[in-house]
Design a protein around this motif. Structure first.
Motif, PDB file in Angstrom:
ATOM      1  N   ILE A   1     -12.670  -1.144  -7.192  1.00  0.00           N
ATOM      2  CA  ILE A   1     -11.406  -1.872  -7.346  1.00  0.00           C
ATOM      3  C   ILE A   1     -10.847  -2.196  -5.958  1.00  0.00           C
ATOM      4  N   VAL A   2     -10.463  -3.431  -5.783  1.00  0.00           N
ATOM      5  CA  VAL A   2      -9.897  -3.868  -4.496  1.00  0.00           C
ATOM      6  C   VAL A   2      -8.623  -4.673  -4.772  1.00  0.00           C
ATOM      7  N   MET A   3      -7.542  -4.258  -4.132  1.00  0.00           N
ATOM      8  CA  MET A   3      -6.279  -4.996  -4.245  1.00  0.00           C
ATOM      9  C   MET A   3      -5.995  -5.682  -2.909  1.00  0.00           C
ATOM     10  N   ALA A   4      -5.494  -6.929  -2.977  1.00  0.00           N
ATOM     11  CA  ALA A   4      -5.166  -7.665  -1.752  1.00  0.00           C
ATOM     12  C   ALA A   4      -3.960  -8.555  -1.978  1.00  0.00           C
ATOM     13  N   ALA A   5      -3.190  -8.747  -0.916  1.00  0.00           N
ATOM     14  CA  ALA A   5      -2.081  -9.707  -0.920  1.00  0.00           C
ATOM     15  C   ALA A   5      -2.475 -10.870  -0.017  1.00  0.00           C
TER      16      ALA A   5
ATOM     17  N   THR B   1       6.864 -16.588  -1.678  1.00  0.00           N
ATOM     18  CA  THR B   1       6.041 -16.026  -2.756  1.00  0.00           C
ATOM     19  C   THR B   1       4.868 -15.258  -2.148  1.00  0.00           C
ATOM     20  N   VAL B   2       4.625 -14.096  -2.694  1.00  0.00           N
ATOM     21  CA  VAL B   2       3.467 -13.284  -2.293  1.00  0.00           C
ATOM     22  C   VAL B   2       2.519 -13.224  -3.481  1.00  0.00           C
ATOM     23  N   ALA B   3       1.292 -13.651  -3.263  1.00  0.00           N
ATOM     24  CA  ALA B   3       0.286 -13.640  -4.334  1.00  0.00           C
ATOM     25  C   ALA B   3      -0.618 -12.426  -4.175  1.00  0.00           C
TER      26      ALA B   3
ATOM     27  N   ASN C   1       2.260  -1.840  -2.756  1.00  0.00           N
ATOM     28  CA  ASN C   1       1.704  -2.108  -4.090  1.00  0.00           C
ATOM     29  C   ASN C   1       0.405  -1.329  -4.243  1.00  0.00           C
ATOM     30  N   ARG C   2       0.335  -0.467  -5.266  1.00  0.00           N
ATOM     31  CA  ARG C   2      -0.824   0.424  -5.427  1.00  0.00           C
ATOM     32  C   ARG C   2      -1.431   0.281  -6.825  1.00  0.00           C
ATOM     33  N   VAL C   3      -2.756   0.297  -6.871  1.00  0.00           N
ATOM     34  CA  VAL C   3      -3.474   0.246  -8.139  1.00  0.00           C
ATOM     35  C   VAL C   3      -4.150   1.600  -8.378  1.00  0.00           C
ATOM     36  N   VAL C   4      -4.079   2.054  -9.646  1.00  0.00           N
ATOM     37  CA  VAL C   4      -4.632   3.368 -10.010  1.00  0.00           C
ATOM     38  C   VAL C   4      -5.460   3.204 -11.292  1.00  0.00           C
ATOM     39  N   SER C   5      -6.579   3.953 -11.365  1.00  0.00           N
ATOM     40  CA  SER C   5      -7.438   3.866 -12.559  1.00  0.00           C
ATOM     41  C   SER C   5      -7.925   5.255 -12.946  1.00  0.00           C
TER      42      SER C   5
ATOM     43  N   ARG D   1      -8.339   0.188   0.079  1.00  0.00           N
ATOM     44  CA  ARG D   1      -8.526  -0.968  -0.798  1.00  0.00           C
ATOM     45  C   ARG D   1      -7.671  -0.887  -2.058  1.00  0.00           C
ATOM     46  N   CYS D   2      -7.074   0.269  -2.278  1.00  0.00           N
ATOM     47  CA  CYS D   2      -6.236   0.454  -3.467  1.00  0.00           C
ATOM     48  C   CYS D   2      -4.777   0.089  -3.225  1.00  0.00           C
ATOM     49  N   VAL D   3      -4.461  -0.287  -2.019  1.00  0.00           N
ATOM     50  CA  VAL D   3      -3.065  -0.530  -1.650  1.00  0.00           C
ATOM     51  C   VAL D   3      -2.956  -1.854  -0.902  1.00  0.00           C
ATOM     52  N   ALA D   4      -1.898  -2.602  -1.211  1.00  0.00           N
ATOM     53  CA  ALA D   4      -1.560  -3.806  -0.439  1.00  0.00           C
ATOM     54  C   ALA D   4      -0.124  -3.642   0.052  1.00  0.00           C
TER      55      ALA D   4
END
Length: 395
Positions: free
Chosen positions: A13-17, A27-29, A110-114, A129-132
């Protein structure tokens, strides 16, 4: 012997802004990619993305989309789930808009968790990679208005200075302010002399406008002047008002920053002729000229910024004596300012100037004196006299 091959599940999993810094209103995508990099297919892979570190600074745009699976948002959680064959990639996108103004801490984490088996972003993961992270840059335009005097005498000039400084974290393109002279021009005239160290300044009565670009830390200085009218035709107060609609301005419409306004009191011109000699006598015989240096003294006190003048005029065309039919023409009497060389004939019709200057008097007044000279004709002995009117006036 029996062997069993163990297939390894792996969910990357990879999160990016789309940016690392943003300004209020931008705007932030965000993009989250979920890739099955393991050796088994996934059924019901999932992640949650908490926006609790984003929403104090931004507004969710309700635009989440995915090309595989399903995505849902229940504030502050964005959730995704889907099936992924080996090598398959799901792309989830959404955006937020930074609040303007931003009431948050100006740092959107911004953090993603699984909890899916084999994922790279379990709770507490240190994987970057889990945080933007996006920093909100704060725009700040500091304005200040000042005058060179707090009070002004009618007829004098007031110089205004406006400073504009980019004290924020982002450059400005087309920063601007308006300076209303409506509360000034009822008692003064604009000098048509506005200048700016950078940018452009224009005047369309009653408003002066400045526009310019400012890098971070850069500033501009705008100056102009007005001249208080004499007499004052308004409320005898010059009230300046500065406003700016530029983002981050310290002088928004309705703002209360004292640096956005000025007030100068207009003082009326005044002049006093004091300590004037009441009378003097020149004594001599017929067919002689008699002089009296410093015969008349006085003090002139005035605040007139353009100065003043003093004149003297005889009230009658002749000097007369009680009981004597003969007279002496007033033109036989001559006057000059002490310290000067030339006498002027007195007149009953034309005032004679005995002092003139283009500045105000000293605070305690200017001491002045006049010398007199008289050509005595062949007339009977007696005391011949005439009244002299001294007039001090501003100019």
């Amino acid at each position: 012997m029996t062997s069993v091959e163990v297939l390894r599940p792996e969910l990357t999993i990879v999160m990016a802004a789309d940016k690392v810094t943003a300004e209020p209103g931008e705007t932030v995508a965000y993009t989250v990619t979920v890739t099955n990099t393991g050796e088994t297919p996934y059924t019901g892979a999932a992640f949650t993305n908490s926006l609790s570190g984003v929403l104090p600074d931004a507004i969710y745009n309700n635009d989440a989309a995915t090309d595989i699976g399903a995505v849902d948002f229940a504030s502050p959680l964005l959730s995704w789930s889907g099936d992924l064959a080996m090598g398959a990639v799901a792309t989830i996108t959404y955006s937020v808009t930074v609040r303007d103004p931003d009431p948050g801490d100006k740092f959107m984490t911004n953090r993603v968790v699984s909890t899916t088996l084999g994922n790279t972003c379990p709770a507490g993961s240190a994987d970057s990679r889990c945080v933007a992270a996006v920093t909100v840059l704060v725009p700040a335009l500091t304005l200040a208005m000042s005058t060179d005097v707090a009070t002004v005498v009618a007829g004098a000039k007031v110089v205004y200075t406006v400073t504009v400084t980019n004290t924020g974290q982002v450059p400005y393109v087309g920063a601007s302010f308006t300076d209303s002279l409506a509360g000034i021009l009822d008692d003064a005239t604009y000098g048509n002399d506005a200048t700016a160290t950078t940018g452009e300044v224009q005047f369309t009565a009653p408003t002066l406008t400045w526009t310019g670009d400012l890098a971070v830390g850069a500033g501009a200085t705008i100056t102009y002047s007005v001249t208080a009218v004499n007499p004052s035709g308004g409320d005898a107060t010059l009230v300046g008002a500065l406003t700016s609609g530029t983002r981050g301005s310290t002088c928004p419409v309705g703002g209360g920053d004292p640096r956005c306004a000025t007030s100068v009191t207009v003082i009326a011109q005044s002049i006093v002729l004091a300590d004037l000699t009441e009378d003097f006598t020149l004594t001599g015989v017929p067919d002689s000229t008699v002089r009296g240096d410093g015969a008349v003294t006085m003090t002139v006190i005035t605040n007139s910024p353009t100065g003043y003048n003093v004149t003297v005029r005889a009230t009658a065309p002749e000097l007369t004596a009680p009981g004597i039919a003969a007279t002496i023409p007033v033109s036989a009497l001559k006057v000059r300012e002490s310290g000067t060389s030339t006498f002027q004939q007195m007149s009953s019709t034309v005032p004679v100037s005995v002092h003139e200057q283009d500045t105000a008097s000293a605070p305690a007044g200017d001491p002045l004196s006049t010398d007199y000279e008289v050509d005595i004709p062949f007339v009977p002995s007696g005391t011949y006299s005439v009244t002299l009117d001294y007039i001090a006036s501003t100019q």
